[in-house]
Design a protein around this motif. Sequence first.
Motif, PDB file in Angstrom:
ATOM      1  N   VAL A 129     -48.720  -8.314 -68.709  1.00 55.35           N
ATOM      2  CA  VAL A 129     -49.611  -7.651 -69.668  1.00 55.35           C
ATOM      3  C   VAL A 129     -50.303  -6.449 -69.026  1.00 55.35           C
ATOM      4  N   PHE A 130     -50.390  -5.341 -69.781  1.00 50.10           N
ATOM      5  CA  PHE A 130     -51.165  -4.184 -69.333  1.00 50.10           C
ATOM      6  C   PHE A 130     -52.642  -4.529 -69.511  1.00 50.10           C
ATOM      7  N   LEU A 131     -53.297  -4.874 -68.413  1.00 52.88           N
ATOM      8  CA  LEU A 131     -54.618  -5.500 -68.469  1.00 52.88           C
ATOM      9  C   LEU A 131     -55.685  -4.695 -69.204  1.00 52.88           C
ATOM     10  N   PRO A 132     -55.732  -3.356 -69.094  1.00 53.79           N
ATOM     11  CA  PRO A 132     -56.780  -2.642 -69.835  1.00 53.79           C
ATOM     12  C   PRO A 132     -56.716  -2.852 -71.347  1.00 53.79           C
ATOM     13  N   LEU A 133     -55.546  -3.261 -71.859  1.00 53.35           N
ATOM     14  CA  LEU A 133     -55.395  -3.484 -73.301  1.00 53.35           C
ATOM     15  C   LEU A 133     -55.084  -4.948 -73.604  1.00 53.35           C
ATOM     16  N   GLN A 134     -55.509  -5.848 -72.724  1.00 53.74           N
ATOM     17  CA  GLN A 134     -55.132  -7.253 -72.880  1.00 53.74           C
ATOM     18  C   GLN A 134     -55.583  -7.852 -74.203  1.00 53.74           C
ATOM     19  N   ASP A 135     -56.713  -7.364 -74.738  1.00 51.95           N
ATOM     20  CA  ASP A 135     -57.206  -7.933 -76.001  1.00 51.95           C
ATOM     21  C   ASP A 135     -56.302  -7.580 -77.168  1.00 51.95           C
ATOM     22  N   GLU A 136     -55.476  -6.536 -77.037  1.00 52.52           N
ATOM     23  CA  GLU A 136     -54.546  -6.138 -78.092  1.00 52.52           C
ATOM     24  C   GLU A 136     -53.136  -6.664 -77.832  1.00 52.52           C
ATOM     25  N   VAL A 137     -52.926  -7.289 -76.671  1.00 54.45           N
ATOM     26  CA  VAL A 137     -51.592  -7.751 -76.284  1.00 54.45           C
ATOM     27  C   VAL A 137     -51.499  -9.271 -76.305  1.00 54.45           C
ATOM     28  N   PHE A 138     -52.598  -9.935 -76.011  1.00 57.60           N
ATOM     29  CA  PHE A 138     -52.545 -11.357 -75.679  1.00 57.60           C
ATOM     30  C   PHE A 138     -52.599 -12.336 -76.857  1.00 57.60           C
ATOM     31  N   PRO A 139     -53.571 -12.223 -77.817  1.00 55.18           N
ATOM     32  CA  PRO A 139     -53.892 -13.422 -78.571  1.00 55.18           C
ATOM     33  C   PRO A 139     -53.232 -13.615 -79.941  1.00 55.18           C
ATOM     34  N   ASP A 140     -52.817 -12.543 -80.628  1.00 58.80           N
ATOM     35  CA  ASP A 140     -52.508 -12.674 -82.059  1.00 58.80           C
ATOM     36  C   ASP A 140     -51.067 -13.140 -82.293  1.00 58.80           C
ATOM     37  N   GLU A 141     -50.758 -13.392 -83.577  1.00 58.15           N
ATOM     38  CA  GLU A 141     -49.445 -13.943 -83.908  1.00 58.15           C
ATOM     39  C   GLU A 141     -48.309 -12.929 -83.763  1.00 58.15           C
ATOM     40  N   ASP A 142     -48.645 -11.640 -83.674  1.00 63.60           N
ATOM     41  CA  ASP A 142     -47.606 -10.640 -83.420  1.00 63.60           C
ATOM     42  C   ASP A 142     -47.786 -10.020 -82.038  1.00 63.60           C
ATOM     43  N   ASP A 143     -48.291 -10.805 -81.093  1.00 58.76           N
ATOM     44  CA  ASP A 143     -48.537 -10.343 -79.734  1.00 58.76           C
ATOM     45  C   ASP A 143     -47.645 -11.093 -78.743  1.00 58.76           C
ATOM     46  N   PHE A 144     -48.047 -11.043 -77.475  1.00 60.55           N
ATOM     47  CA  PHE A 144     -47.241 -11.500 -76.344  1.00 60.55           C
ATOM     48  C   PHE A 144     -46.707 -12.920 -76.524  1.00 60.55           C
ATOM     49  N   GLY A 145     -47.576 -13.849 -76.889  1.00 61.52           N
ATOM     50  CA  GLY A 145     -47.174 -15.246 -76.983  1.00 61.52           C
ATOM     51  C   GLY A 145     -46.092 -15.503 -78.017  1.00 61.52           C
ATOM     52  N   ARG A 146     -46.038 -14.656 -79.035  1.00 66.24           N
ATOM     53  CA  ARG A 146     -45.031 -14.844 -80.083  1.00 66.24           C
ATOM     54  C   ARG A 146     -43.620 -14.674 -79.524  1.00 66.24           C
ATOM     55  N   ILE A 147     -43.475 -13.873 -78.478  1.00 71.54           N
ATOM     56  CA  ILE A 147     -42.168 -13.679 -77.856  1.00 71.54           C
ATOM     57  C   ILE A 147     -41.624 -15.013 -77.357  1.00 71.54           C
ATOM     58  N   PHE A 148     -42.473 -15.804 -76.691  1.00 70.08           N
ATOM     59  CA  PHE A 148     -42.020 -17.076 -76.121  1.00 70.08           C
ATOM     60  C   PHE A 148     -41.811 -18.113 -77.220  1.00 70.08           C
ATOM     61  N   ARG A 149     -42.646 -18.055 -78.242  1.00 61.77           N
ATOM     62  CA  ARG A 149     -42.417 -18.918 -79.406  1.00 61.77           C
ATOM     63  C   ARG A 149     -41.048 -18.628 -79.991  1.00 61.77           C
ATOM     64  N   ASN A 150     -40.697 -17.335 -80.081  1.00 58.83           N
ATOM     65  CA  ASN A 150     -39.391 -16.954 -80.619  1.00 58.83           C
ATOM     66  C   ASN A 150     -38.256 -17.429 -79.721  1.00 58.83           C
ATOM     67  N   ASN A 151     -38.466 -17.386 -78.385  1.00 56.40           N
ATOM     68  CA  ASN A 151     -37.446 -17.926 -77.481  1.00 56.40           C
ATOM     69  C   ASN A 151     -37.073 -19.347 -77.882  1.00 56.40           C
ATOM     70  N   ALA A 152     -38.077 -20.161 -78.170  1.00 51.78           N
ATOM     71  CA  ALA A 152     -37.832 -21.561 -78.524  1.00 51.78           C
ATOM     72  C   ALA A 152     -37.130 -21.682 -79.875  1.00 51.78           C
ATOM     73  N   VAL A 153     -37.572 -20.893 -80.852  1.00 51.85           N
ATOM     74  CA  VAL A 153     -36.985 -20.958 -82.196  1.00 51.85           C
ATOM     75  C   VAL A 153     -35.541 -20.459 -82.180  1.00 51.85           C
ATOM     76  N   ILE A 154     -35.296 -19.366 -81.463  1.00 53.94           N
ATOM     77  CA  ILE A 154     -33.934 -18.823 -81.366  1.00 53.94           C
ATOM     78  C   ILE A 154     -33.009 -19.834 -80.692  1.00 53.94           C
ATOM     79  N   SER A 155     -33.510 -20.481 -79.655  1.00 52.84           N
ATOM     80  CA  SER A 155     -32.714 -21.492 -78.970  1.00 52.84           C
ATOM     81  C   SER A 155     -32.375 -22.646 -79.903  1.00 52.84           C
ATOM     82  N   ALA A 156     -33.379 -23.089 -80.671  1.00 54.47           N
ATOM     83  CA  ALA A 156     -33.148 -24.194 -81.606  1.00 54.47           C
ATOM     84  C   ALA A 156     -32.155 -23.825 -82.691  1.00 54.47           C
ATOM     85  N   ALA A 157     -32.048 -22.530 -83.002  1.00 52.73           N
ATOM     86  CA  ALA A 157     -31.088 -22.064 -84.010  1.00 52.73           C
ATOM     87  C   ALA A 157     -29.669 -21.976 -83.455  1.00 52.73           C
TER      88      ALA A 157
END
Length: 531
Positions: A129-157
């Motif tokens: 994460v680019f730390l100066p903008l962490q509040d815009e990268v980290f928490p929301d449903e279209d942010d960083f964590g969603r990528i890993f959630r998608n990894n799991a969903v894509i794998s399950a598909a």
Amino acid sequence: MSDLLGSLREQEAIIRQGGGPKAIARQHEKGRLTARERIAQLVDPGCPFFELGLWAAWNMYQEWGGAPSAGVVTGIGTVAGRRVMLIANDATVKAGAFFPMTCKKVLRAQRIALENRLPLVYLVDSAGVFLPLQDEVFPDEDDFGRIFRNNAVISAAGIPQLAAIMGNCVAGGGYLPVMCDKLLMTEGSGLYLAGPALVKAAIGQTVSHEELGGAHMHAAISGTIDFREPNDPACLERLRRLVAMLPADRPTVAYDRAPARSPSDLDAFLPNDVGPRKSIEYDVRDVLACLLDAGPFDEYKAEYGQTLVCGYGRLGGVAVGVIANQRRRCKPAVGPLQYGGVIYVDSADKAARFIMDCNQSRLPLIFLQDVNGFMVGRDSEQAGIIRAGAKLVNVIANSVVPKLTVILGGSFGAGNYALCGKAFDPRFIFAWPTARYAVMGGDQAAGTLLEISVQALRRAGHEPDAAELEELKRKVQTAYEEQTDVRYAAARLWVDRIIAPSETREALLFALEIATRHDDGRPFRTGVLQT
């Protein structure tokens, strides 16, 4: 058009340099290839890389030095004869750190892969994460964590995912490759939740880079990686062999079919003085002749609702349905003249019925947008324009067939929604350099915004004179035109790719091939329709 395309190509060449020559040299000094060099070695010789989101983050994050192409390269390439989605961190841009648009670009690539059942290959080289903008990268449903959630969903598909760590892979970003089916790692790369300095600060432990998260440690001790490679070329060669073990593609699109007119005619199709507020009249059937295969175009309800042209044709031998704005003025059998680029009650009703039919026949849909919006005024409202528009939006939202959208010119207001804008899940959305995105046309918006500004001044007790009014108008128009520029839209991933008019057939053929890889057989349902 030639000048406009030339300017865009020059800017694209600069974007492709990523962090610039010095940053590229630093990457080479580490014995590593750049993201684009890795992709070039991975894809089959002679097979072009169909890049998506090149303009992402254009003119954004200037206070941090910018982030060309959002610091990540995404697109579809052919590897060992198989189409795959490639996602490669560009370490020449802030060490491959994730900006807000980096997240959105990766998420868009994952979505395209999921909807079209494309295997994914991640080339990981990111500081996290680019730390100066962490509040815009980290928490929301279209942010960083969603990528890993998608990894799991894509794998399950059941969609294959392969990852190669070819540099840094730090903190939360470490989850992405480890959640993939196969994981490769090069010597000198690092995979850890916290680097040596952070470990020292957090728990007082002194540990080396290799002991903490090097390739040998993860191959021999943690068992996290599947293949340890000495360098980038060896890693990429192994990746090619692994992709070659996936099931072979079965292409559905014939690229050797010819259109009725040469696609190159489109570059000279529009007037030379095209501008953001220029109104252009043309017959969209001439555009279709350059895009669809030569042969009959079976126009649907040709004498009714004429400001939208709907019909059946073939693209690369595949049967498709087309919905396109007619830019010529039209004379209906009953009633006054209708203006091109405007959606009327009859055209909305016709298009809704046509889209329902295409879903019933499982025909992919192609939308060509050059739309001012829906017709307004007393007569239109009394005729039920909102009801007709709601029906059209409903059937597009519930369509189960692949949808491809090309924005030729204007894409204004609810017309953007009604003709499958980004919010309505087109598999791919392309735009000509002449495209303009906005809630309303430039002249109308400038007038409205100017009136709001003048009223605000008057409420503050100031009556602007003629010179002030002219300056206010100029500022409003300049700001609005900047925001309607297609590059502004592409920077925010509202379009996947800016294409030259002459490239439109080729882009649609490629997109159709990807989009028709899989039909999940979902039944078509619309819910309640306004009739």
